[in-house]
Design an enzyme around this catalytic site. Structure first.
Site, short mmCIF file in Angstrom:
data_model
loop_
_atom_site.label_atom_id
_atom_site.label_comp_id
_atom_site.label_asym_id
_atom_site.label_seq_id
_atom_site.Cartn_x
_atom_site.Cartn_y
_atom_site.Cartn_z
N ASP A 159 36.54 45.52 31.89
CA ASP A 159 35.58 44.41 31.82
C ASP A 159 36.25 43.21 31.45
OD1 ASP A 159 33.65 42.70 31.32
OD2 ASP A 159 32.66 43.90 29.72
N ILE A 160 36.30 42.29 32.22
CA ILE A 160 37.10 41.06 32.27
C ILE A 160 36.49 40.26 31.13
CG2 ILE A 160 35.70 39.55 33.61
CD1 ILE A 160 38.82 38.62 34.68
N ASN B 116 29.45 31.43 42.37
CA ASN B 116 28.77 31.15 43.75
C ASN B 116 28.77 29.28 43.83
OD1 ASN B 116 26.25 30.17 42.78
ND2 ASN B 116 25.94 32.21 42.43
N VAL C 269 30.21 40.11 38.22
CA VAL C 269 30.98 39.61 37.11
C VAL C 269 30.73 38.35 36.61
CG1 VAL C 269 32.66 38.64 38.59
CG2 VAL C 269 33.55 39.64 36.31
N ASP C 270 29.91 37.55 37.59
CA ASP C 270 29.48 36.26 37.05
C ASP C 270 28.28 36.27 36.08
OD1 ASP C 270 28.84 33.46 37.23
OD2 ASP C 270 27.84 33.49 39.31
N SER D 2 35.43 38.49 45.47
CA SER D 2 34.64 38.86 46.86
C SER D 2 34.34 40.39 47.04
CB SER D 2 35.32 38.22 47.84
OG SER D 2 35.12 36.83 48.11
N THR D 3 34.87 41.04 46.14
CA THR D 3 34.73 42.55 46.76
C THR D 3 33.63 43.24 46.15
OG1 THR D 3 36.02 43.69 44.85
CG2 THR D 3 37.32 42.76 46.67
N ILE E 6 29.25 41.74 45.80
CA ILE E 6 28.06 41.22 46.37
C ILE E 6 28.52 40.67 47.53
CG2 ILE E 6 26.31 39.60 46.20
CD1 ILE E 6 26.28 40.34 43.18
N TYR E 7 29.87 40.01 47.76
CA TYR E 7 30.29 39.25 48.98
C TYR E 7 31.12 40.17 49.98
CZ TYR E 7 28.84 34.81 46.89
OH TYR E 7 28.29 33.68 46.54
N1 AR6 Z 1 34.67 42.67 34.84
C1 AR6 Z 1 35.62 42.55 35.87
N2 AR6 Z 1 35.00 43.02 37.09
C2 AR6 Z 1 33.69 43.12 37.30
C3 AR6 Z 1 32.90 42.87 36.43
C4 AR6 Z 1 33.27 42.71 34.99
N3 AR6 Z 1 32.38 42.68 33.98
N4 AR6 Z 1 31.54 43.17 36.75
C5 AR6 Z 1 31.67 43.46 38.13
N5 AR6 Z 1 33.16 43.28 38.38
P1 AR6 Z 1 30.84 40.50 42.43
P2 AR6 Z 1 31.78 38.58 44.53
C6 AR6 Z 1 33.67 43.49 39.60
O1 AR6 Z 1 29.76 40.95 43.04
O2 AR6 Z 1 31.89 39.92 45.69
C7 AR6 Z 1 27.46 36.82 41.97
O3 AR6 Z 1 26.12 37.03 42.03
C8 AR6 Z 1 33.07 44.22 40.78
O4 AR6 Z 1 33.34 45.62 40.56
O5 AR6 Z 1 30.77 40.24 40.86
O6 AR6 Z 1 32.67 37.76 44.58
C9 AR6 Z 1 27.95 35.42 42.35
O7 AR6 Z 1 26.98 34.54 41.43
C10 AR6 Z 1 33.96 43.45 42.10
O8 AR6 Z 1 34.75 44.38 42.33
O9 AR6 Z 1 31.50 39.03 42.97
C11 AR6 Z 1 27.91 35.23 43.57
O10 AR6 Z 1 26.73 34.95 44.16
C12 AR6 Z 1 34.12 42.26 41.68
O11 AR6 Z 1 33.91 42.03 40.04
C13 AR6 Z 1 28.70 36.61 43.94
O12 AR6 Z 1 28.02 37.65 43.00
C14 AR6 Z 1 33.48 41.17 42.43
O13 AR6 Z 1 32.20 41.36 42.43
C15 AR6 Z 1 29.97 36.64 44.22
O14 AR6 Z 1 30.33 37.99 44.89
#
Ligand code: AR6
Length: 174
Positions: free
Chosen positions: A11-12, A25, A34-35, A122-123, A125-126
């Protein structure tokens, strides 16, 4: 320059570095993934800084980056970057993902940040394909470190096993 690159699974929000990067976003107002985790753990100070940036410059474009406090997190700063949604022109999306990494690193250098941790932008929700995203992330960070003296450590923080194993393979193959 791989001596400056580390790989961590987890977890970052728990990582103690000068800056952690958020996969945000364009609205900068938070979201899921992660956001959501960063805003929840860091508290309202992060959102307040994001709102101030929004009021000043209207958010953050895809591929660009902005910096805020890290609030209650162990890191000092959060660098918010916006990765591309994976649809439409794939080549353009690949370039935008590389820009998200390089602009985050550039902003870090401008703020005298030495240690920085990235999630797999981006990996989630995107929906960017994980193998290609990992390739772009590793190549962009290696390229930046080859031309920079300021950053001493870049940590890739992988939340899921698939990403961890992709990065592990890429970092072993030099
Ligand atoms: N620590 C590290 N990595 C994480 C964590 C964490 N706590 N939680 C999730 N991940 P995503 P995106 C990983 O969907 O695809 C948001 O709603 C997860 O497994 O967080 O860039 C924003 O507001 C994945 O591999 O980001 C945007 O609207 C990675 O983080 C949108 O999602 C990225 O997944 C951005 O989508």
């Amino acid at each position: 320059m791989d001596s400056k690159i580390k790989l961590v699974k987890g977890d970052i929000t728990k990582i103690e570095v000068d800056a952690i990067v958020n996969a945000a976003n364009s609205s900068l107002l938070g979201g899921g993934g992660v956001d959501g985790a960063i805003h929840r753990a860091g508290g309202e100070a992060i959102l307040n800084d994001c709102i101030a940036i929004r009021n000043r410059q209207g958010g953050c474009k895809t591929g660009e980056a902005v910096i805020t406090t890290a609030g209650k997190l162990p890191a000092k700063y959060v660098i918010h970057t916006v990765g591309p949604v994976y649809s439409g022109d794939k080549a353009e999306k690949e370039q935008l993902l590389a820009k998200a990494y390089s602009n985050s690193l550039q902003l870090a250098v401008e703020n005298n940040i030495k240690t920085i941790a990235f999630p797999n932008i981006s990996t989630g929700i995107y929906h960017f394909p994980k193998p290609k995203a990992a390739e772009i992330a590793v190549a962009t960070v290696r390229d930046f470190l080859d031309n920079d003296e300021g950053i001493t450590e870049v940590i890739f923080v992988c939340f899921d096993d698939e990403n961890y194993s992709l990065y592990d393979d890429l970092l072993k193959a030099t």
